[in-house]
Design a protein around this motif. Sequence first.
Motif, short mmCIF file in Angstrom:
data_model
loop_
_atom_site.label_atom_id
_atom_site.label_comp_id
_atom_site.label_asym_id
_atom_site.label_seq_id
_atom_site.Cartn_x
_atom_site.Cartn_y
_atom_site.Cartn_z
N ARG A 172 17.14 -22.18 26.08
CA ARG A 172 17.76 -22.88 26.89
C ARG A 172 17.14 -24.42 26.68
N ARG A 173 18.20 -25.22 26.65
CA ARG A 173 17.66 -26.83 26.35
C ARG A 173 16.68 -26.85 25.03
N ASP A 174 17.06 -26.04 24.08
CA ASP A 174 16.48 -26.41 22.93
C ASP A 174 17.12 -25.81 21.78
N TRP A 175 18.50 -25.67 22.02
CA TRP A 175 19.43 -25.82 20.84
C TRP A 175 18.92 -26.42 19.60
N GLY A 176 18.67 -25.91 18.40
CA GLY A 176 18.32 -26.42 17.16
C GLY A 176 16.81 -27.10 17.10
N GLY A 177 16.10 -26.33 18.20
CA GLY A 177 14.50 -26.66 18.20
C GLY A 177 13.79 -25.64 17.47
N GLY A 210 27.66 -20.80 13.78
CA GLY A 210 28.31 -21.72 13.32
C GLY A 210 27.50 -23.15 13.54
N TYR A 211 27.14 -23.23 14.94
CA TYR A 211 26.21 -24.30 15.43
C TYR A 211 25.09 -24.39 14.57
N MET A 212 24.28 -23.71 14.45
CA MET A 212 23.35 -23.48 13.68
C MET A 212 23.44 -23.85 12.26
N THR A 213 24.48 -23.30 11.58
CA THR A 213 24.85 -23.74 10.37
C THR A 213 24.95 -25.36 10.07
N ALA A 214 25.89 -25.59 10.98
CA ALA A 214 26.17 -27.21 11.16
C ALA A 214 24.94 -28.04 11.42
N TRP A 215 24.06 -27.39 11.92
CA TRP A 215 22.75 -28.25 12.51
C TRP A 215 21.99 -28.22 11.01
N ILE A 216 21.89 -26.90 10.53
CA ILE A 216 20.97 -26.95 9.40
C ILE A 216 21.10 -27.93 8.33
N ILE A 217 22.54 -28.01 7.93
CA ILE A 217 23.03 -28.96 6.95
C ILE A 217 22.54 -30.46 7.06
N GLY A 218 22.55 -30.84 8.46
CA GLY A 218 22.32 -32.07 8.73
C GLY A 218 20.55 -32.44 8.88
#
Length: 350
Positions: A172-177, A210-218
């Motif tokens: 929670r409040r740490d997506w992509g963290g 899919g969110y995490m995949t999009a996050w990773i490639i950025g």
Amino acid sequence: MDDERVLFHAFRAGASGLYRIDVTTRAVEQLEYGPSLRSGLSVDRAGRYIVQSFSSLEAGDEISVFDRETGETRLVTSWNRALLEEHPPARWERFEVRRDEFTIEAWLLFPPDFDPAKRYPLVLAIHGGPNSFYGYGFDPTRELLATNGFLVVYANPRGSTSYGRRFAQQVRRDWGGQDYLDLMAVVDQVLERPYVDRERLGVWGYSYGGYMTAWIIGQTDRFKAAVCGAPAFDLESMYGTSDISHVFGELQWGGPPHAEREWYEAHSPSTFAHRARTPTLIVHGEADERCPIGQGEQMFVALVKAGCEVEFVRYPGGSHGVLWEGPSEHRHDFLTRILDWFRSHLGGPA
């Protein structure tokens, strides 16, 4: 079971178990637990036999019966036996990664004819949710890749369920963290093995995956191919278009966009997509109400503008569950495309 005891099925650490709770004392007793994922629950009149659907990494989908008197579980169907004898499923290994105070559980799938003298491409598979989990169940996409020459690693980073409330709430409040760092730590540990080719890494995920995949490639260019399904790409636009994000988003992201604009920007893959260089296949159902098609459209445009190799596959009438519940031709198309994408960009065993 009677006026004071209730039988129930629950998931713990990526696996299924049967439990009994005393409603007076609140004491919980484990009756059965093992490396499988089950659903449903039917009990005979005497309360001896418990019938459930059953999935494991070896057996695919079958029907199991647990005998409370003997404590034994047996499969009473063998729908997939002939197929799996002719086309053996992936071999597998469970391992753990320790980060901070948490233990991250992970699994590595091997081709049936795995040869440790060869070097293999590795694909990271990421579950949805984020409050969901992977475990001991048979998954067609992972099996397809592993039985066609890829190593496949999957894990339950913080935020996953089946490890208790506190672990699930870490995202929670740490997506992509820390969830992202958990997954990278899992990949790093697998890369220590001599038969893994660190120059041929792929990543695949759907929904939150899919969110995490999009996050990773950025965030990194270590992955040489990506397949991104139904992503949450721009959290602010998703807040107002998804069927749940006006409630779910406030719980996960801390509030509506006007109150948390800096957070939304800092944790949206759209903010970093201009840095992406990983060849990416995007797949999305056009009738997806959970992660609307606009999220995939935004990602496609952003990657085109970034000069990234990208393809966008749209499934007409496809809901959020199109890859599992959609028309067979859509599911076949997706499985063909994901295998071809990773083959063309990562190659096979060498």
